[in-house]
Design a protein around this motif. Structure first.
Motif, short mmCIF file in Angstrom:
data_model
loop_
_atom_site.label_atom_id
_atom_site.label_comp_id
_atom_site.label_asym_id
_atom_site.label_seq_id
_atom_site.Cartn_x
_atom_site.Cartn_y
_atom_site.Cartn_z
N SER A 60 0.86 -1.18 0.00
CA SER A 60 0.00 0.00 0.00
C SER A 60 0.89 1.23 0.00
CB SER A 60 -0.93 0.01 1.21
OG SER A 60 -0.17 0.03 2.41
N GLY A 61 0.27 2.39 -0.26
CA GLY A 61 1.00 3.65 -0.17
C GLY A 61 1.40 4.27 -1.49
N GLY A 62 1.14 3.58 -2.59
CA GLY A 62 1.46 4.16 -3.88
C GLY A 62 0.56 5.34 -4.20
N GLY A 63 0.89 6.05 -5.26
CA GLY A 63 0.09 7.19 -5.67
C GLY A 63 0.80 8.01 -6.72
N SER A 64 0.27 9.20 -6.93
CA SER A 64 0.84 10.12 -7.92
C SER A 64 1.42 11.32 -7.20
CB SER A 64 -0.24 10.56 -8.91
OG SER A 64 -0.74 9.47 -9.64
N VAL A 65 2.65 11.66 -7.54
CA VAL A 65 3.31 12.82 -6.94
C VAL A 65 4.09 13.56 -8.01
CG1 VAL A 65 3.52 11.81 -4.63
CG2 VAL A 65 5.36 11.50 -6.30
N GLN A 66 4.44 14.79 -7.71
CA GLN A 66 5.30 15.55 -8.61
C GLN A 66 6.76 15.24 -8.28
OE1 GLN A 66 4.08 19.68 -8.25
NE2 GLN A 66 2.73 19.42 -10.02
N ALA A 67 7.59 15.48 -9.27
CA ALA A 67 9.02 15.28 -9.09
C ALA A 67 9.51 16.06 -7.87
CB ALA A 67 9.78 15.70 -10.34
N GLY A 68 10.36 15.41 -7.10
CA GLY A 68 10.86 16.02 -5.87
C GLY A 68 10.05 15.66 -4.64
N GLY A 69 8.90 15.06 -4.86
CA GLY A 69 8.04 14.68 -3.75
C GLY A 69 8.45 13.38 -3.09
N SER A 70 7.65 12.96 -2.13
CA SER A 70 7.95 11.75 -1.35
C SER A 70 6.72 10.86 -1.24
CB SER A 70 8.40 12.13 0.07
OG SER A 70 9.58 12.89 0.05
N LEU A 71 6.99 9.58 -1.09
CA LEU A 71 5.96 8.59 -0.80
C LEU A 71 6.55 7.55 0.14
CD1 LEU A 71 4.31 7.82 -4.27
CD2 LEU A 71 3.19 8.90 -2.32
N ARG A 72 5.68 6.94 0.91
CA ARG A 72 6.10 5.84 1.78
C ARG A 72 5.26 4.61 1.46
NH1 ARG A 72 5.26 4.77 8.20
NH2 ARG A 72 7.26 3.76 8.67
N LEU A 73 5.89 3.58 0.99
CA LEU A 73 5.22 2.33 0.71
C LEU A 73 5.29 1.42 1.93
CD1 LEU A 73 6.54 1.54 -2.89
CD2 LEU A 73 4.64 3.02 -2.20
N SER A 74 4.22 0.64 2.10
CA SER A 74 4.19 -0.35 3.17
C SER A 74 3.87 -1.71 2.57
CB SER A 74 3.12 0.01 4.21
OG SER A 74 3.39 1.24 4.82
N CYS A 75 4.35 -2.74 3.23
CA CYS A 75 4.06 -4.11 2.80
C CYS A 75 3.76 -4.92 4.05
CB CYS A 75 5.25 -4.69 2.06
SG CYS A 75 5.10 -6.45 1.68
N ALA A 76 2.50 -5.30 4.19
CA ALA A 76 2.08 -6.08 5.35
C ALA A 76 2.14 -7.56 5.01
CB ALA A 76 0.66 -5.69 5.75
N ALA A 77 2.80 -8.31 5.86
CA ALA A 77 2.93 -9.75 5.65
C ALA A 77 2.00 -10.51 6.57
CB ALA A 77 4.38 -10.18 5.92
N SER A 78 1.45 -11.58 6.04
CA SER A 78 0.60 -12.41 6.88
C SER A 78 1.46 -12.97 8.01
CB SER A 78 0.00 -13.57 6.07
OG SER A 78 1.03 -14.31 5.43
N GLU A 79 0.84 -13.18 9.14
CA GLU A 79 1.61 -13.65 10.28
C GLU A 79 2.13 -15.06 10.04
OE1 GLU A 79 -0.69 -11.15 13.79
OE2 GLU A 79 -0.23 -13.27 14.03
N TYR A 80 3.38 -15.22 10.22
CA TYR A 80 3.96 -16.55 10.10
C TYR A 80 5.27 -16.55 10.87
CZ TYR A 80 6.47 -14.03 6.44
OH TYR A 80 7.19 -13.11 5.75
N SER A 81 5.59 -17.69 11.36
CA SER A 81 6.82 -17.79 12.13
C SER A 81 8.01 -17.66 11.19
CB SER A 81 6.90 -19.13 12.86
OG SER A 81 6.89 -20.19 11.92
N GLY A 82 9.04 -17.05 11.68
CA GLY A 82 10.24 -16.91 10.88
C GLY A 82 10.33 -15.65 10.06
N TYR A 83 9.30 -14.79 10.16
CA TYR A 83 9.33 -13.55 9.36
C TYR A 83 10.61 -12.78 9.58
CZ TYR A 83 8.35 -8.76 7.96
OH TYR A 83 8.45 -7.52 7.40
N SER A 84 11.02 -12.69 10.85
CA SER A 84 12.19 -11.89 11.17
C SER A 84 13.46 -12.45 10.55
CB SER A 84 12.35 -11.76 12.69
OG SER A 84 12.56 -13.04 13.26
N SER A 85 13.46 -13.70 10.13
CA SER A 85 14.64 -14.30 9.54
C SER A 85 14.62 -14.28 8.02
CB SER A 85 14.80 -15.75 10.03
OG SER A 85 13.73 -16.53 9.55
#
Length: 124
Positions: free
Chosen positions: A7-32
């Motif tokens: 999530s977090g995509g969109g349209s911006v003008q040059a020089g602007g900023s965006l922050r993308l996020s990626c949510a992962a389903s809960e599962y063991s070992g994610y941190s590795s």
């Protein structure tokens, strides 16, 4: 099966900023896992933008060094990509991906799980 949702995509003008996020389903070992951000512009091959290894070590494509920052929150199973000083050449579909190994390359073919992508459009 690991599920990733960007999530977090969109349209911006040059020089602007965006922050993308990626949510992962809960599962063991994610941190590795090795996590990555990739992008694909129309008519071009998918390319690695940034990866973040299990220990937090990051690796960036030369084209985004100094402008993009990848990070993750293991407690929230979430990956982020802060994109600053955006350029029209950054326009693409952005994907997050996961690889259940410690070795963390930036080659799309080495990743096993993919999100559906979020569009980023930068206008001049």
């Amino acid at each position: 099966q690991v599920q990733l949702v960007e999530s977090g995509g969109g349209s911006v003008q040059a020089g602007g900023s965006l922050r993308l996020s990626c949510a992962a389903s809960e599962y063991s070992g994610y941190s590795s896992y090795c996590m990555g951000w990739f992008r694909q512009a129309p008519g071009k091959e998918r390319e690695g933008v940034a990866t973040i290894a299990h220990d937090g070590k990051t690796n960036y494509a030369d084209s985004v060094k100094g402008r993009f920052t990848a990070s993750k929150d293991n407690a929230k199973n979430t990956l982020y990509l802060q994109m600053n000083s955006l350029k029209p050449d950054d326009t693409a579909m952005y994907y997050c991906a996961a690889r259940p190994y410690l070795y963390c390359p930036r080659n799309p073919g080495d990743f096993d799980y993919w999100g559906q992508g979020t569009q980023v459009t930068v206008s001049s």
